[in-house]
Design a protein around this motif. Sequence first.
Motif, PDB file in Angstrom:
ATOM      1  N   ALA A  55     -68.969  44.228  75.014  1.00  0.00           N
ATOM      2  CA  ALA A  55     -68.087  43.854  76.325  1.00  0.00           C
ATOM      3  C   ALA A  55     -67.092  43.189  76.042  1.00  0.00           C
ATOM      4  O   ALA A  55     -65.677  43.274  76.830  1.00  0.00           O
ATOM      5  CB  ALA A  55     -69.260  42.968  77.192  1.00  0.00           C
ATOM      6  N   PHE A  56     -66.779  42.289  75.153  1.00  0.00           N
ATOM      7  CA  PHE A  56     -65.483  41.554  74.721  1.00  0.00           C
ATOM      8  C   PHE A  56     -64.594  42.477  74.297  1.00  0.00           C
ATOM      9  O   PHE A  56     -63.414  42.534  74.699  1.00  0.00           O
ATOM     10  CB  PHE A  56     -65.790  40.459  73.746  1.00  0.00           C
ATOM     11  CG  PHE A  56     -64.692  40.017  72.886  1.00  0.00           C
ATOM     12  CD1 PHE A  56     -64.031  39.125  73.891  1.00  0.00           C
ATOM     13  CD2 PHE A  56     -63.980  40.162  71.789  1.00  0.00           C
ATOM     14  CE1 PHE A  56     -62.824  38.484  73.395  1.00  0.00           C
ATOM     15  CE2 PHE A  56     -63.089  39.795  71.176  1.00  0.00           C
ATOM     16  CZ  PHE A  56     -62.356  38.848  71.801  1.00  0.00           C
ATOM     17  N   GLU A  57     -64.959  43.443  73.477  1.00  0.00           N
ATOM     18  CA  GLU A  57     -63.944  44.469  73.094  1.00  0.00           C
ATOM     19  C   GLU A  57     -63.518  45.223  74.269  1.00  0.00           C
ATOM     20  O   GLU A  57     -62.512  45.587  74.193  1.00  0.00           O
ATOM     21  CB  GLU A  57     -64.451  45.499  72.031  1.00  0.00           C
ATOM     22  CG  GLU A  57     -64.823  44.681  70.468  1.00  0.00           C
ATOM     23  CD  GLU A  57     -63.626  44.479  69.837  1.00  0.00           C
ATOM     24  OE1 GLU A  57     -62.429  44.696  70.162  1.00  0.00           O
ATOM     25  OE2 GLU A  57     -63.512  43.310  69.162  1.00  0.00           O
ATOM     26  N   ARG A  58     -64.408  45.787  75.173  1.00  0.00           N
ATOM     27  CA  ARG A  58     -63.706  46.533  76.289  1.00  0.00           C
ATOM     28  C   ARG A  58     -62.778  45.793  77.191  1.00  0.00           C
ATOM     29  O   ARG A  58     -61.768  46.297  77.535  1.00  0.00           O
ATOM     30  CB  ARG A  58     -65.105  46.993  77.364  1.00  0.00           C
ATOM     31  CG  ARG A  58     -65.698  48.058  76.704  1.00  0.00           C
ATOM     32  CD  ARG A  58     -66.857  48.656  77.604  1.00  0.00           C
ATOM     33  NE  ARG A  58     -67.602  47.605  78.473  1.00  0.00           N
ATOM     34  CZ  ARG A  58     -68.743  47.290  77.636  1.00  0.00           C
ATOM     35  NH1 ARG A  58     -69.440  47.779  76.644  1.00  0.00           N
ATOM     36  NH2 ARG A  58     -69.644  46.518  78.444  1.00  0.00           N
ATOM     37  N   LEU A  59     -63.165  44.426  77.307  1.00  0.00           N
ATOM     38  CA  LEU A  59     -62.186  43.479  77.971  1.00  0.00           C
ATOM     39  C   LEU A  59     -61.070  43.578  77.271  1.00  0.00           C
ATOM     40  O   LEU A  59     -59.836  43.567  77.986  1.00  0.00           O
ATOM     41  CB  LEU A  59     -62.791  42.148  78.293  1.00  0.00           C
ATOM     42  CG  LEU A  59     -63.974  42.135  79.418  1.00  0.00           C
ATOM     43  CD1 LEU A  59     -64.570  40.834  79.287  1.00  0.00           C
ATOM     44  CD2 LEU A  59     -63.445  42.751  80.851  1.00  0.00           C
ATOM     45  N   ARG A  60     -61.026  43.135  75.978  1.00  0.00           N
ATOM     46  CA  ARG A  60     -59.668  43.163  75.272  1.00  0.00           C
ATOM     47  C   ARG A  60     -58.913  44.401  75.578  1.00  0.00           C
ATOM     48  O   ARG A  60     -57.541  44.217  75.514  1.00  0.00           O
ATOM     49  CB  ARG A  60     -60.071  42.733  73.811  1.00  0.00           C
ATOM     50  CG  ARG A  60     -58.634  42.484  73.022  1.00  0.00           C
ATOM     51  CD  ARG A  60     -58.997  42.029  71.776  1.00  0.00           C
ATOM     52  NE  ARG A  60     -60.170  41.957  70.906  1.00  0.00           N
ATOM     53  CZ  ARG A  60     -60.317  41.461  69.924  1.00  0.00           C
ATOM     54  NH1 ARG A  60     -59.279  40.859  69.203  1.00  0.00           N
ATOM     55  NH2 ARG A  60     -61.442  41.604  69.297  1.00  0.00           N
ATOM     56  N   GLN A  61     -59.543  45.473  75.314  1.00  0.00           N
ATOM     57  CA  GLN A  61     -58.779  46.838  75.604  1.00  0.00           C
ATOM     58  C   GLN A  61     -58.146  46.827  76.768  1.00  0.00           C
ATOM     59  O   GLN A  61     -57.190  47.509  77.282  1.00  0.00           O
ATOM     60  CB  GLN A  61     -59.584  47.878  74.998  1.00  0.00           C
ATOM     61  CG  GLN A  61     -59.912  47.820  73.558  1.00  0.00           C
ATOM     62  CD  GLN A  61     -60.605  49.101  73.160  1.00  0.00           C
ATOM     63  OE1 GLN A  61     -61.139  49.812  73.972  1.00  0.00           O
ATOM     64  NE2 GLN A  61     -60.955  49.151  71.860  1.00  0.00           N
ATOM     65  N   ALA A  62     -58.875  46.679  77.797  1.00  0.00           N
ATOM     66  CA  ALA A  62     -58.528  46.934  79.310  1.00  0.00           C
ATOM     67  C   ALA A  62     -57.503  45.987  79.554  1.00  0.00           C
ATOM     68  O   ALA A  62     -56.586  46.206  80.522  1.00  0.00           O
ATOM     69  CB  ALA A  62     -59.784  46.941  80.250  1.00  0.00           C
ATOM     70  N   GLY A  63     -57.472  44.807  79.049  1.00  0.00           N
ATOM     71  CA  GLY A  63     -56.491  43.537  79.397  1.00  0.00           C
ATOM     72  C   GLY A  63     -57.170  42.795  80.812  1.00  0.00           C
ATOM     73  O   GLY A  63     -58.061  43.266  81.486  1.00  0.00           O
ATOM     74  N   VAL A  64     -56.394  41.761  80.994  1.00  0.00           N
ATOM     75  CA  VAL A  64     -56.904  40.744  81.986  1.00  0.00           C
ATOM     76  C   VAL A  64     -55.671  40.949  82.949  1.00  0.00           C
ATOM     77  O   VAL A  64     -54.521  40.676  82.602  1.00  0.00           O
ATOM     78  CB  VAL A  64     -57.180  39.516  81.701  1.00  0.00           C
ATOM     79  CG1 VAL A  64     -57.373  38.649  82.892  1.00  0.00           C
ATOM     80  CG2 VAL A  64     -58.215  39.597  80.545  1.00  0.00           C
TER      81      VAL A  64
END
Length: 104
Positions: free
Chosen positions: A77-86
């Motif tokens: 989940a952390f990797e997905r969020l990092r790739q998608a950005g905030v």
Amino acid sequence: MQVMIQSPKTLGLLIRASRKTQCIRMDDLAGSAGVGPVFVREVERGKETVQLGRVLNLLAELGIELRADIPDSILPAFERLRQAGVKPLKPRRPKETPPESGDA
């Protein structure tokens, strides 16, 4: 060596020990990290309401890396969020002041 940080006080003691071991004066550390000496003193004494970004600047100046030991289940989940950005935060609008009543 790794040190478990479970409180602002522990982090403050670590910062103070590192600064003193490196023979760095409080005001010199403050200047190189872009903060004030009062901020450094507050962090070293474990104040709980300091700004995280400024604390990270202090750690970087002292050569201390901050890491998080996370459960393996969180990593995908952390990797997905990092790739998608905030999404960036929207700037706050100043509070509107009520119009003055009455004539002068």
